[in-house]
Every structure is written in C-alpha cells, then in structure tokens.
Design an enzyme around this catalytic site. Structure first.
Site, PDB file in Angstrom:
ATOM      1  N   GLY A  21       0.575  -1.201   0.257  1.00 13.48           N
ATOM      2  CA  GLY A  21      -0.144   0.078   0.367  1.00 13.48           C
ATOM      3  C   GLY A  21       0.758   0.916   0.372  1.00 13.48           C
ATOM      4  CG  PHE A  47      -6.136  -0.863  10.706  1.00 14.51           C
ATOM      5  CD1 PHE A  47      -7.505  -0.797  11.126  1.00 14.51           C
ATOM      6  CD2 PHE A  47      -5.770  -1.586  11.864  1.00 14.51           C
ATOM      7  CE1 PHE A  47      -7.810  -1.549  12.173  1.00 14.51           C
ATOM      8  CE2 PHE A  47      -5.766  -2.098  12.913  1.00 14.51           C
ATOM      9  CZ  PHE A  47      -6.959  -2.224  13.364  1.00 14.51           C
ATOM     10  CG  PHE A 104      -8.408  -6.771   7.583  1.00 14.31           C
ATOM     11  CD1 PHE A 104      -9.233  -7.305   8.195  1.00 14.31           C
ATOM     12  CD2 PHE A 104      -6.353  -6.540   6.961  1.00 14.31           C
ATOM     13  CE1 PHE A 104      -7.491  -7.785   9.464  1.00 14.31           C
ATOM     14  CE2 PHE A 104      -5.812  -6.834   8.272  1.00 14.31           C
ATOM     15  CZ  PHE A 104      -6.102  -7.344   8.976  1.00 14.31           C
ATOM     16  CE  LYS A 127      -0.626  -9.702  -6.601  1.00 12.19           C
ATOM     17  NZ  LYS A 127       0.748 -10.084  -6.631  1.00 12.19           N
ATOM     18  CE  LYS A 212       1.637 -14.053  -6.283  1.00 13.24           C
ATOM     19  NZ  LYS A 212       2.439 -13.379  -4.740  1.00 13.24           N
ATOM     20  NE  ARG A 276       4.299  -9.651   1.730  1.00 15.66           N
ATOM     21  CZ  ARG A 276       3.246  -9.132   2.588  1.00 15.66           C
ATOM     22  NH1 ARG A 276       3.354  -7.526   3.310  1.00 15.66           N
ATOM     23  NH2 ARG A 276       2.756  -8.972   1.175  1.00 15.66           N
ATOM     24  CE  LYS A 305      -2.427  -8.554  10.183  1.00 14.60           C
ATOM     25  NZ  LYS A 305      -2.030  -9.801  11.818  1.00 14.60           N
ATOM     26  CD  GLN A 307      -3.243 -11.612   1.690  1.00 12.69           C
ATOM     27  OE1 GLN A 307      -4.448 -10.865   1.570  1.00 12.69           O
ATOM     28  NE2 GLN A 307      -3.155 -11.142   3.099  1.00 12.69           N
TER      29      GLN A 307
HETATM   30  N1  LIG Z   1       3.602  -6.860  -0.370  1.00 13.61           N
HETATM   31  C1  LIG Z   1       4.268  -6.851  -1.236  1.00 13.61           C
HETATM   32  O1  LIG Z   1       5.309  -7.344  -2.227  1.00 13.61           O
HETATM   33  C2  LIG Z   1       3.066  -7.690  -2.737  1.00 13.61           C
HETATM   34  C3  LIG Z   1       1.403  -6.541  -1.212  1.00 13.61           C
HETATM   35  N2  LIG Z   1       0.445  -7.492  -2.668  1.00 13.61           N
HETATM   36  C4  LIG Z   1      -0.755  -7.369  -1.736  1.00 13.61           C
HETATM   37  O2  LIG Z   1      -1.345  -5.533  -1.477  1.00 13.61           O
HETATM   38  C5  LIG Z   1      -1.981  -6.699  -0.221  1.00 13.61           C
HETATM   39  C6  LIG Z   1      -1.541  -5.853   0.911  1.00 13.61           C
HETATM   40  O3  LIG Z   1      -0.317  -5.951   1.105  1.00 13.61           O
HETATM   41  P1  LIG Z   1       0.775  -4.811   1.797  1.00 13.61           P
HETATM   42  O4  LIG Z   1       0.544  -3.340   1.638  1.00 13.61           O
HETATM   43  O5  LIG Z   1       1.837  -5.539   1.722  1.00 13.61           O
HETATM   44  O6  LIG Z   1      -0.038  -4.964   3.639  1.00 13.61           O
HETATM   45  P2  LIG Z   1       0.645  -5.901   5.334  1.00 13.61           P
HETATM   46  O7  LIG Z   1       0.932  -7.117   4.793  1.00 13.61           O
HETATM   47  O8  LIG Z   1       2.545  -4.641   5.237  1.00 13.61           O
HETATM   48  O9  LIG Z   1      -0.640  -5.685   6.396  1.00 13.61           O
HETATM   49  C7  LIG Z   1      -0.154  -5.762   6.490  1.00 13.61           C
HETATM   50  C8  LIG Z   1      -1.358  -3.957   6.503  1.00 13.61           C
HETATM   51  O10 LIG Z   1      -2.845  -5.001   7.554  1.00 13.61           O
HETATM   52  C9  LIG Z   1      -2.769  -3.602   8.325  1.00 13.61           C
HETATM   53  N3  LIG Z   1      -4.272  -3.742   9.207  1.00 13.61           N
HETATM   54  C10 LIG Z   1      -4.162  -4.867  10.320  1.00 13.61           C
HETATM   55  N4  LIG Z   1      -5.155  -5.260  11.050  1.00 13.61           N
HETATM   56  C11 LIG Z   1      -6.475  -4.375   9.899  1.00 13.61           C
HETATM   57  C12 LIG Z   1      -7.847  -4.486   9.746  1.00 13.61           C
HETATM   58  N5  LIG Z   1      -8.226  -4.539  11.314  1.00 13.61           N
HETATM   59  N6  LIG Z   1      -8.231  -3.920   9.238  1.00 13.61           N
HETATM   60  C13 LIG Z   1      -7.674  -2.708   7.884  1.00 13.61           C
HETATM   61  N7  LIG Z   1      -5.981  -2.833   7.764  1.00 13.61           N
HETATM   62  C14 LIG Z   1      -5.390  -3.691   8.516  1.00 13.61           C
HETATM   63  C15 LIG Z   1      -1.976  -2.738   9.038  1.00 13.61           C
HETATM   64  O11 LIG Z   1      -2.105  -1.847   9.578  1.00 13.61           O
HETATM   65  C16 LIG Z   1      -0.887  -2.387   7.723  1.00 13.61           C
HETATM   66  O12 LIG Z   1      -1.286  -1.462   6.876  1.00 13.61           O
HETATM   67  C17 LIG Z   1      -1.987  -8.144  -0.406  1.00 13.61           C
HETATM   68  O13 LIG Z   1      -3.287  -8.316  -0.513  1.00 13.61           O
HETATM   69  C18 LIG Z   1      -1.251  -8.771  -0.698  1.00 13.61           C
HETATM   70  O14 LIG Z   1      -1.620  -9.529  -1.103  1.00 13.61           O
HETATM   71  C19 LIG Z   1       0.266  -7.374  -3.594  1.00 13.61           C
HETATM   72  C20 LIG Z   1       1.728  -7.275  -4.220  1.00 13.61           C
HETATM   73  C21 LIG Z   1       3.135  -6.950  -3.802  1.00 13.61           C
HETATM   74  O1  LIG Z   2       2.343 -10.851  -4.323  1.00 15.82           O
HETATM   75  C1  LIG Z   2       3.950 -10.153  -4.082  1.00 15.82           C
HETATM   76  C2  LIG Z   2       4.950  -9.682  -4.806  1.00 15.82           C
HETATM   77  O2  LIG Z   2       4.013 -10.061  -6.032  1.00 15.82           O
HETATM   78  C3  LIG Z   2       4.605 -10.499  -2.782  1.00 15.82           C
HETATM   79  O3  LIG Z   2       4.111 -11.675  -2.610  1.00 15.82           O
HETATM   80  P1  LIG Z   2       4.538 -12.010  -1.001  1.00 15.82           P
HETATM   81  O4  LIG Z   2       2.958 -11.434  -0.296  1.00 15.82           O
HETATM   82  O5  LIG Z   2       4.442 -13.621  -0.671  1.00 15.82           O
HETATM   83  O6  LIG Z   2       5.619 -11.639  -0.187  1.00 15.82           O
END
Ligand SMILES: NC(=O)C1=CN([C@@H]2O[C@H](COP(=O)(O)OP(=O)(O)OC[C@H]3O[C@@H](n4cnc5c(N)ncnc54)[C@H](O)[C@@H]3O)[C@@H](O)[C@H]2O)C=CC1
Ligand SMILES: O=C(CO)COP(=O)(O)O
Length: 360
Positions: A21, A47, A104, A127, A212, A276, A305, A307
């Site tokens: 994010g 959050f 969430f 995702k 994936k 992760r 977190k 997924q």
């Molecule tokens: N991190 C990455 O490299 C990538 C992540 N994604 C996808 O993006 C989405 C978000 O992932 P990230 O931004 O990495 O999040 P993250 O894995 O860093 O998750 C933590 C977030 O969840 C929030 N949170 C915790 N409890 C909560 C609640 N009760 N209500 C709402 N928010 C709450 C936290 O404040 C924080 O912003 C996921 O679906 C992930 O699969 C997609 C591509 C890459």
């Molecule tokens: O979706 C992702 C990369 O494209 C990140 O994957 P992870 O949540 O396993 O770190």
C-alpha cells in the site's frame, strides 16, 4: 487554471498503508504531480496503531514522509497524506485504490457504503479471495457488489520492497469492459521503473495473483526441506498447471495468454523466490510443521500479513464443494499441511500429480 478545471481533476485515495500500500502510494504520488488530470494530493488511509515510541503511525508518516513501520527508509512523496479517518480519506475521491490484506476488505467496504461519490472508479491490488455460502468470490467482486462501483485489478511480479527502491518491474491491469478507465489507471501507476499493461481479462488477472500465493507456500516447504532447485521448479510447473485449470473451471472466459503476463508466470516466479509466503512457509517446514503459521507470521513479519495460508483454505473449500480434489493435489496438500493434517514432506506426491495431470 480556473476553479472549474480543478474540480474536474481526478482525486485519488489509497485504502491501505501496509508494505505494498505504501509503495503504491509512492508510485501514484509521483504521477499525480506529473499529470494535470490528477489532483496532486494522495490521501492514504491508515489503519492506525500506536508505535513503541507512543506516537501514532499516521502522525509519524505525516511528520517524516516515511511509513516507519511498513516501509522504513523510503520517502513516499510530500503529497502523500496519511489519514486515519476512513470517511475523511475518501471524501471527494473519484479514484480509489484498494490495497489492504484481503481479510479486511469486506469490513472496510461496509464502512464505505453510502460514503462515496457516484462516479467513483475502483482498482484492487489485493491478492486473495473469499469463500461464501454460494461459492467463491473474488475480491474485486466483493468490492463492486458492496460499493456498486466498477472495479479493475492490478497484479504482477511486484515484491513491494524492490519497487520501493525503484528497481524495474512490470504489472498487469485486468479490466472487464472499459479500456479507457483501465488506461487511466495505467497512467496513474506507470513510471520508468514500473511498466504497466492493461488486458481485457479481469478474472484471469485476479485469479493468477490470488492462486500464486498457494504455490508460493508449497515452494517455501520445498526450500525448508532443502529439496533443491529441480524440485522447486517442478512445484512451480505443477502449481502453474493447477492455477490455469482452477481458473478456467471457475471462469471459462479466462484467457490462455494471461498466464504469460506479469500477473501470471512472472509473479509466480517472483513470489516463489522472494515473497513473504515463501519465507514463512520455509520456516514452517524447518520447524517440521510444529509451529503454527500465525505465530511465525507475527514473529517474522512485524505486522505484515500472509495471504497464502487463508487463500489455500478458501481454495480447498472450492475443491471440496465441487469434488475436485483429485485434479488439484498440490492445492489440496498445501492446505492439509498448513493445518497440520500432513507433514511438510507430503508436498511432493509424484503419483498424485501425474494422475491429476491426466484429468486436467
Ligand atoms: N507486499 C507486497 O510485496 C505485495 C503485496 N500485495 C498484496 O497487497 C495486499 C496488501 O498487502 P500489503 O500492503 O503488503 O499489507 P501488509 O502485509 O503490509 O499488511 C499490513 C497492513 O494491514 C493493516 N491492518 C491490520 N489490521 C487491520 C484491520 N483490522 N483492518 C484494516 N487493516 C488492517 C495494517 O495496518 C497494515 O497496513 C495483499 O493482498 C497482498 O497480497 C501485492 C503485491 C505485492
Ligand atoms: O504478491 C507479491 C509479489 O508480487 C508478494 O508476495 P508475498 O505476499 O508472498 O510477499
């Protein structure tokens, strides 16, 4: 520029401020400054939580311009404003970027009903999927159903920490009908180091990004068991096969070429090596499946977190309700290992894989 022109600009809000994010907000913020069609300011809903220093995370972001918890060391852009008030963060926005962990999103959407502009466009970077009484529901559908808004998706080989350092990567936008809207989203995200392609296959792009993560858990088990590169490549190949077969059974319109876009094979490879889900699954296997994923997630990810574990459960529910177990031994086994019904070594069941491939 006169006042009338200013009101016609697109106003962007980012719903979520985790690892990806925050990077999404950084990408967007560089483009809202570059293109006149967007308002400069990007609101990012946080959050909120209290940091060990006693300070609120949102205050710390606004003071330092860095998400000190989820993306330390990276400046987001001065035009990113962290906002802990969801209603306020989305006020007047007509482009909403959803990027919370998938568990969430439903709760967030409920809070947004009736609060959004009628012309709002949405994109999901999330995702994951939900399993409901009437079957599986992709996150873009959860969002569109609850908010009554059109929702595109953006998926790809996008390890957030690498994009934060401006290392080159690609992403895929999936849209259903409106190419013009998809191209506007591409403009909002694309930078010289982030190349975005829009394709007309919403379901295919989102299913790739979601599934994936289950394969990445399997890849982590293989790493934890030190089974080597050949085994890991086999798991990736078998996983891709199951991703394709599962996607087509759920959504027959899914396009074959989608699996060759960034959202497909590229994301699968990136996540199976650098994600992760892989990392925590590796630790799970090293501990012989004796330490639950929740504990390892808390210990290893500092609030971020996973997924893949919950997606494996949701996929398992789809397999169970359709009696598809025989065709998807990898997906099935990942869930059974995650819940402790099988040891991590069960991930390699050569005979099951071959029998399944005869069926799919
Ligand atoms: N991190 C990455 O490299 C990538 C992540 N994604 C996808 O993006 C989405 C978000 O992932 P990230 O931004 O990495 O999040 P993250 O894995 O860093 O998750 C933590 C977030 O969840 C929030 N949170 C915790 N409890 C909560 C609640 N009760 N209500 C709402 N928010 C709450 C936290 O404040 C924080 O912003 C996921 O679906 C992930 O699969 C997609 C591509 C890459
Ligand atoms: O979706 C992702 C990369 O494209 C990140 O994957 P992870 O949540 O396993 O770190």
């Amino acid at each position: 520029m006169n006042a009338e022109e200013i009101t016609e600009k697109y106003k962007v809000a980012v719903i979520g401020s985790g690892n990806w994010g925050s990077v999404a907000a950084k990408l967007i913020a560089s483009n809202t400054l570059n293109y006149d069609i967007f308002h400069d300011e990007v609101r990012m809903w946080v959050f909120d939580e209290t940091l060990p220093s006693g300070e609120k995370l949102s205050d710390a972001i606004n003071q330092t311009n860095v998400n000190v918890k989820y993306l330390p060391g990276i400046e987001l852009g001065k035009n990113v404003i962290a906002d802990p008030d969801l209603d306020h963060a989305v006020r007047d926005a007509n482009m909403l970027v959803f990027v919370t962990p998938h568990q969430f999103v439903e709760g967030v959407c409920k809070r947004l009903v009736g609060k959004l502009r009628g012309d709002v466009q949405v994109i999901s970077l999330i995702k994951g999927m939900e399993f409901k009484v009437d079957g599986p529901c992709m996150i873009s559908s959860v969002i569109s159903k609850q908010l009554g808004a059109c929702c595109c998706v953006l998926m790809g080989a996008n390890i957030a920490d690498e994009i934060a350092e401006e290392k080159f990567s690609e992403a895929t936008i999936g849209y259903r009908e409106n190419k013009e809207v998809a191209e506007r989203w591409a403009r909002l995200f694309a930078t010289p180091y982030f190349s975005v392609t829009a394709i007309q296959d919403l379901e295919g792009v989102e299913l790739c990004g979601t599934l994936k993560n289950v394969v990445a858990i399997a890849a982590g088990f293989v790493d934890g068991l030190e089974m080597g590169s050949n085994t890991k490549a086999a798991i990736i190949r078998i996983g891709l096969n199951e991703m394709r077969a599962f996607s087509k059974r759920l959504s027959p319109s899914v396009r074959e070429d989608t699996f060759f876009e960034s959202c497909g094979m590229a994301d699968l490879i990136a996540t199976c090596f650098g994600g992760r889900n892989r990392k925590v699954a590796e630790a799970f296997a090293i501990h012989g499946g004796q330490r639950p994923f929740d504990d390892l997630e808390t210990e290893m990810l500092q609030g971020q977190k996973l997924q893949g574990v919950s997606t494996a459960r949701e996929v398992y529910q789809v397999l169970e309700s359709n009696r598809w177990f025989d065709s998807f031994p990898l997906f099935r086994t990942v869930h059974e290992i995650c819940i402790g019904n099988k040891p991590p070594s069960a991930i390699v069941h050569y005979n099951d894989f071959r029998k399944a491939e005869d069926k799919i």
